[in-house]
Design a protein around this motif. Structure first.
Motif, PDB file in Angstrom:
ATOM      1  N   ARG A  52       0.822  -1.214   0.000  1.00 21.47           N
ATOM      2  CA  ARG A  52       0.000   0.000   0.000  1.00 21.47           C
ATOM      3  C   ARG A  52       0.858   1.266   0.000  1.00 21.47           C
ATOM      4  O   ARG A  52       0.489   2.272  -0.603  1.00 21.47           O
ATOM      5  N   ILE A  53       1.976   1.215   0.729  1.00 20.97           N
ATOM      6  CA  ILE A  53       2.735   2.444   0.955  1.00 20.97           C
ATOM      7  C   ILE A  53       3.926   2.601   0.017  1.00 20.97           C
ATOM      8  O   ILE A  53       4.397   3.719  -0.196  1.00 20.97           O
ATOM      9  N   GLN A  54       4.420   1.495  -0.574  1.00 23.04           N
ATOM     10  CA  GLN A  54       5.601   1.591  -1.435  1.00 23.04           C
ATOM     11  C   GLN A  54       5.435   2.595  -2.583  1.00 23.04           C
ATOM     12  O   GLN A  54       6.374   3.335  -2.896  1.00 23.04           O
ATOM     13  N   PRO A  55       4.257   2.683  -3.240  1.00 26.85           N
ATOM     14  CA  PRO A  55       4.141   3.627  -4.362  1.00 26.85           C
ATOM     15  C   PRO A  55       4.302   5.092  -3.973  1.00 26.85           C
ATOM     16  O   PRO A  55       4.486   5.944  -4.847  1.00 26.85           O
ATOM     17  N   TYR A  56       4.248   5.401  -2.677  1.00 26.38           N
ATOM     18  CA  TYR A  56       4.280   6.806  -2.256  1.00 26.38           C
ATOM     19  C   TYR A  56       5.628   7.233  -1.690  1.00 26.38           C
ATOM     20  O   TYR A  56       5.770   8.341  -1.172  1.00 26.38           O
ATOM     21  N   ILE A  57       6.631   6.370  -1.809  1.00 17.81           N
ATOM     22  CA  ILE A  57       7.984   6.752  -1.423  1.00 17.81           C
ATOM     23  C   ILE A  57       8.930   6.393  -2.557  1.00 17.81           C
ATOM     24  O   ILE A  57       8.648   5.492  -3.345  1.00 17.81           O
ATOM     25  N   GLY A  58      10.032   7.110  -2.650  1.00 17.13           N
ATOM     26  CA  GLY A  58      10.938   6.951  -3.778  1.00 17.13           C
ATOM     27  C   GLY A  58      12.099   6.025  -3.531  1.00 17.13           C
ATOM     28  O   GLY A  58      12.992   5.917  -4.374  1.00 17.13           O
ATOM     29  N   ILE A  59      12.147   5.371  -2.364  1.00 15.52           N
ATOM     30  CA  ILE A  59      13.213   4.415  -2.068  1.00 15.52           C
ATOM     31  C   ILE A  59      12.572   3.070  -1.752  1.00 15.52           C
ATOM     32  O   ILE A  59      11.422   3.020  -1.306  1.00 15.52           O
ATOM     33  N   PRO A  60      13.293   1.973  -1.984  1.00 13.95           N
ATOM     34  CA  PRO A  60      12.666   0.660  -1.806  1.00 13.95           C
ATOM     35  C   PRO A  60      12.557   0.247  -0.341  1.00 13.95           C
ATOM     36  O   PRO A  60      13.422   0.568   0.482  1.00 13.95           O
ATOM     37  N   ILE A  61      11.478  -0.449  -0.030  1.00 12.57           N
ATOM     38  CA  ILE A  61      11.359  -1.157   1.234  1.00 12.57           C
ATOM     39  C   ILE A  61      11.871  -2.576   0.987  1.00 12.57           C
ATOM     40  O   ILE A  61      11.375  -3.287   0.112  1.00 12.57           O
ATOM     41  N   ILE A  62      12.896  -2.961   1.739  1.00  6.73           N
ATOM     42  CA  ILE A  62      13.487  -4.292   1.554  1.00  6.73           C
ATOM     43  C   ILE A  62      12.519  -5.323   2.119  1.00  6.73           C
ATOM     44  O   ILE A  62      12.206  -5.296   3.307  1.00  6.73           O
ATOM     45  N   ASN A  63      12.041  -6.214   1.285  1.00  6.02           N
ATOM     46  CA  ASN A  63      10.992  -7.135   1.686  1.00  6.02           C
ATOM     47  C   ASN A  63      11.576  -8.301   2.484  1.00  6.02           C
ATOM     48  O   ASN A  63      12.289  -9.145   1.949  1.00  6.02           O
ATOM     49  N   MET A  64      11.281  -8.323   3.765  1.00  6.02           N
ATOM     50  CA  MET A  64      11.804  -9.359   4.645  1.00  6.02           C
ATOM     51  C   MET A  64      11.249 -10.736   4.272  1.00  6.02           C
ATOM     52  O   MET A  64      11.975 -11.746   4.321  1.00  6.02           O
ATOM     53  N   LEU A  65       9.997 -10.797   3.885  1.00  3.56           N
ATOM     54  CA  LEU A  65       9.379 -12.077   3.583  1.00  3.56           C
ATOM     55  C   LEU A  65      10.000 -12.708   2.338  1.00  3.56           C
ATOM     56  O   LEU A  65      10.286 -13.908   2.298  1.00  3.56           O
ATOM     57  N   THR A  66      10.238 -11.896   1.329  1.00  2.00           N
ATOM     58  CA  THR A  66      10.888 -12.386   0.116  1.00  2.00           C
ATOM     59  C   THR A  66      12.303 -12.869   0.424  1.00  2.00           C
ATOM     60  O   THR A  66      12.759 -13.895  -0.098  1.00  2.00           O
ATOM     61  N   ALA A  67      13.000 -12.114   1.283  1.00  2.00           N
ATOM     62  CA  ALA A  67      14.359 -12.508   1.669  1.00  2.00           C
ATOM     63  C   ALA A  67      14.354 -13.868   2.358  1.00  2.00           C
ATOM     64  O   ALA A  67      15.258 -14.694   2.142  1.00  2.00           O
ATOM     65  N   VAL A  68      13.340 -14.138   3.187  1.00  4.12           N
ATOM     66  CA  VAL A  68      13.249 -15.423   3.888  1.00  4.12           C
ATOM     67  C   VAL A  68      13.049 -16.567   2.894  1.00  4.12           C
ATOM     68  O   VAL A  68      13.714 -17.612   2.980  1.00  4.12           O
ATOM     69  N   VAL A  69      12.155 -16.366   1.945  1.00  2.51           N
ATOM     70  CA  VAL A  69      11.893 -17.426   0.960  1.00  2.51           C
ATOM     71  C   VAL A  69      13.115 -17.636   0.069  1.00  2.51           C
ATOM     72  O   VAL A  69      13.440 -18.776  -0.297  1.00  2.51           O
ATOM     73  N   ASP A  70      13.813 -16.559  -0.277  1.00  8.47           N
ATOM     74  CA  ASP A  70      15.058 -16.708  -1.037  1.00  8.47           C
ATOM     75  C   ASP A  70      16.085 -17.507  -0.233  1.00  8.47           C
ATOM     76  O   ASP A  70      16.830 -18.326  -0.784  1.00  8.47           O
ATOM     77  N   HIS A  71      16.124 -17.260   1.065  1.00  7.70           N
ATOM     78  CA  HIS A  71      17.042 -17.994   1.938  1.00  7.70           C
ATOM     79  C   HIS A  71      16.700 -19.482   1.950  1.00  7.70           C
ATOM     80  O   HIS A  71      17.598 -20.340   1.889  1.00  7.70           O
ATOM     81  N   ILE A  72      15.420 -19.798   2.003  1.00  2.00           N
ATOM     82  CA  ILE A  72      14.987 -21.198   1.985  1.00  2.00           C
ATOM     83  C   ILE A  72      15.401 -21.857   0.669  1.00  2.00           C
ATOM     84  O   ILE A  72      15.886 -22.994   0.649  1.00  2.00           O
ATOM     85  N   ALA A  73      15.230 -21.139  -0.425  1.00  2.00           N
ATOM     86  CA  ALA A  73      15.574 -21.703  -1.732  1.00  2.00           C
ATOM     87  C   ALA A  73      17.067 -21.993  -1.846  1.00  2.00           C
ATOM     88  O   ALA A  73      17.474 -22.885  -2.605  1.00  2.00           O
ATOM     89  N   ALA A  74      17.882 -21.244  -1.090  1.00  2.00           N
ATOM     90  CA  ALA A  74      19.331 -21.418  -1.169  1.00  2.00           C
ATOM     91  C   ALA A  74      19.861 -22.461  -0.190  1.00  2.00           C
ATOM     92  O   ALA A  74      21.062 -22.754  -0.191  1.00  2.00           O
ATOM     93  N   MET A  75      18.986 -23.045   0.634  1.00  2.00           N
ATOM     94  CA  MET A  75      19.447 -24.030   1.613  1.00  2.00           C
ATOM     95  C   MET A  75      19.921 -25.309   0.913  1.00  2.00           C
ATOM     96  O   MET A  75      19.383 -25.704  -0.128  1.00  2.00           O
ATOM     97  N   GLN A  76      20.924 -25.952   1.510  1.00  7.65           N
ATOM     98  CA  GLN A  76      21.499 -27.148   0.899  1.00  7.65           C
ATOM     99  C   GLN A  76      20.510 -28.304   0.863  1.00  7.65           C
ATOM    100  O   GLN A  76      20.421 -29.045  -0.118  1.00  7.65           O
ATOM    101  N   THR A  77      19.756 -28.476   1.950  1.00  8.75           N
ATOM    102  CA  THR A  77      18.758 -29.550   2.001  1.00  8.75           C
ATOM    103  C   THR A  77      17.454 -29.068   1.381  1.00  8.75           C
ATOM    104  O   THR A  77      16.924 -28.022   1.785  1.00  8.75           O
ATOM    105  N   PRO A  78      16.917 -29.764   0.384  1.00  2.47           N
ATOM    106  CA  PRO A  78      15.671 -29.331  -0.259  1.00  2.47           C
ATOM    107  C   PRO A  78      14.532 -29.203   0.750  1.00  2.47           C
ATOM    108  O   PRO A  78      14.387 -30.023   1.668  1.00  2.47           O
ATOM    109  N   VAL A  79      13.733 -28.173   0.591  1.00  3.85           N
ATOM    110  CA  VAL A  79      12.614 -27.910   1.488  1.00  3.85           C
ATOM    111  C   VAL A  79      11.326 -27.934   0.673  1.00  3.85           C
ATOM    112  O   VAL A  79      11.212 -27.243  -0.337  1.00  3.85           O
ATOM    113  N   THR A  80      10.367 -28.756   1.136  1.00  3.23           N
ATOM    114  CA  THR A  80       9.063 -28.798   0.461  1.00  3.23           C
ATOM    115  C   THR A  80       7.940 -28.284   1.349  1.00  3.23           C
ATOM    116  O   THR A  80       6.944 -27.759   0.862  1.00  3.23           O
ATOM    117  N   ARG A  81       8.090 -28.457   2.688  1.00  2.00           N
ATOM    118  CA  ARG A  81       7.055 -27.994   3.617  1.00  2.00           C
ATOM    119  C   ARG A  81       7.660 -26.957   4.570  1.00  2.00           C
ATOM    120  O   ARG A  81       8.631 -27.252   5.268  1.00  2.00           O
TER     121      ARG A  81
END
Length: 501
Positions: free
Chosen positions: A356-385
């Motif tokens: 809701r608020i990102q379009p009204y500011i000119g700098i990015p909000i670093i998305n913590m949730l996306t960072a977490v999922v990216d971290h899961i994708a980079a884990m050595q052991t495959p994660v399905t659940r």
């Protein structure tokens, strides 16, 4: 992270706004302003140029001509004028060589580009005088003693092929000490000097004496290091046998062609804090601990607004609690105005409001949730659940669900009874938000972790930034990877800062 298009209330990006700091020498500043206005007619950006001139009363007194001059008052003046320009201009000019001796102390605190007068002069020397090795400098006794001309012109600069650049490695020459005092300083600051309104006669003759001395020492070009000297260019240049650079015009033309992006600026992280307060402090500690640093200055700059009065995010998402969107937006806008390059929000539930608020500011909000999922994708052991322990607001909003499931993984959340335990661990009288990290809140959290493990979770996200503060049995921690989103967000922020550097 792509920046959204600026909303309609912002100024058109095609119009470039400049600010000129006046008052540091009224005559010299006015000359720079005039030459900037003229230069804008032939090298302006397609959308045009707006130029604001800010001059306030400032009187240094006679001491400015002395080598022992104390620039403290001038330093505060420049800082305050630049700070007041924040949000009004993209580029600022400080037409005062003396102020450039301390400008590096100020520019890290300013969120827009302050054009460097030495960069302008070096660029012109490279272009027009590539063979020159000796430059004569006419500047104040204080600037001369500071050594800034030697620092900026005297250091060799390497080119891409490893050779020395044509500018840099220059020999800087000043007038004889007696002429410095009795001719040059009198020509500027004396009763018949330029600052007193004289543009010919004695002051012109005194400047010519200083120039002749520089030529006799082998100067191939002469650079005025006082913004008042170019005011007399038309009268002085025909009398000097070597090129005399119009430093004011060079500064103006360079500013109008300078890269609009902030260059060599230290990355500053904005932190929307207070959601909750303890989690904010924990997040900052993690940023510090994850930064490779050998000294204080190697750490990230952070500007934090600890605003616990932002309405509870969960109460709004699952009930009729007050909407936190506007207070969150206002906080982000203040962080942006204070020069932040990006914003971190160490609160999982708050991310339900980021879109809701990102379009009204000119700098990015670093998305913590996306960072977490990216971290899961980079884990050595495959994660399905992926197990998720979070506030009922985060669970209900499905902000984690959507990102996790888009990555091809299943999201597991507690059943109703266990979710009540999670909420007690966070919000209860003996919960972490009340300052507790052991006892009842620990028991509730451990029960919830065991519940998700029994359902087949490969990893578990502690999806409320206070949950990692709760103490857990070491044996339980060894059974499953417990992901701390605040730590992952801190890692992302440090990596972003290093990439910017």
């Amino acid at each position: 992270m792509e920046r959204p298009n600026a909303p309609s209330h912002k100024a058109s990006p095609s119009v470039v706004r400049y600010g000129v700091v006046g008052g540091l020498g009224a005559i010299g500043s006015a000359d720079v302003l005039l030459k900037t206005v003229r230069a804008a007619q032939y090298c302006k950006p397609p959308g045009g140029v707006d130029i604001a001139f800010e001059q306030r009363h400032f009187d240094d007194g006679p001491g400015i001509a002395a080598e022992a001059y104390d620039p403290l008052r001038r330093k505060f003046y420049v800082y305050n004028v630049l700070k007041d320009m924040q949000g009004k201009v993209e580029n600022a000019m400080v037409p005062c060589f003396l102020s450039h001796t301390f400008l590096a102390e100020i520019t890290p605190e300013i969120s827009f580009n302050v054009v460097d007068i030495f960069d302008a002069l070096l660029a012109r020397i490279r272009r027009d005088y590539p063979e020159v090795r000796k430059i004569g400098v006419l500047t104040s006794s204080y600037v001369r003693a500071s050594g800034i001309f030697e620092q900026r012109f005297g250091e060799p600069e390497a080119t891409q092929d490893g050779s020395l650049a044509t500018a840099g490695g220059l020999e800087v020459i000043y007038p004889d000490a007696t002429l410095q005092r009795d001719a040059l300083m009198q020509a500027i600051y004396g009763p018949s000097g330029i600052k007193s309104g004289h543009h010919g006669g004695e002051c012109l003759q005194l400047l010519l004496e200083a120039c002749d001395d520089l030529v006799s020492q082998g100067a191939e070009i002469i650079v005025p290091g006082l913004s008042e000297i170019p005011v007399l260019m038309e009268s002085l240049q025909p009398l000097v046998p070597v090129p005399l650079l119009d430093s004011n015009l060079i500064y103006a033309e360079y500013a109008l062609g300078v890269d609009r992006e902030r260059e060599n600026r230290n990355f500053k992280l904005g932190v929307l804090g207070g959601v909750g307060p303890a989690a904010t402090v924990d997040f900052m500690r993690k940023v510090v601990s994850l930064t490779r640093a050998e000294r204080d200055q190697d750490h990230l700059k952070m500007v934090v607004e600890q605003n616990p009065q932002i309405p509870d995010r969960t109460a709004n998402l699952i009930g009729k609690g007050e909407d936190p969107s506007i207070p969150m937006l206002a906080t982000c806008q203040r962080l942006e105005a204070d020069g932040a390059n990006a914003i971190a929000i160490p609160c999982n539930t708050a991310h339900a409001f980021v879109a809701r608020i990102q379009p009204y500011i000119g700098i990015p909000i670093i998305n913590m949730l996306t960072a977490v999922v990216d971290h899961i994708a980079a884990m050595q052991t495959p994660v399905t659940r992926v197990g998720l322990l979070a506030t009922s607001g985060t669970v209900t909003s499905r902000v984690y669900h959507d990102i996790i499931e888009a990555s091809g993984r299943e999201t597991l959340v507690p059943d109703a009874r266990c979710q009540t335990q999670v909420m007690e661990a966070i919000y209860g009288h003996h919960g972490v938000k009340a300052g507790h990290t052991t006892g009842e809140c620990s028991e509730h959290l451990q029960a919830a972790i065991s519940h998700l493990l029994a359902r087949g979770a490969d990893v578990i996200i502690l999806g409320c930034t206070e949950l990692p503060l709760i103490e857990l049995d070491a044996a339980l921690r060894e059974r499953v990877a417990l992901l701390d989103p605040a730590e992952i967000l801190a890692q992302r922020c440090v990596a972003l800062a290093q990439a910017e550097a």
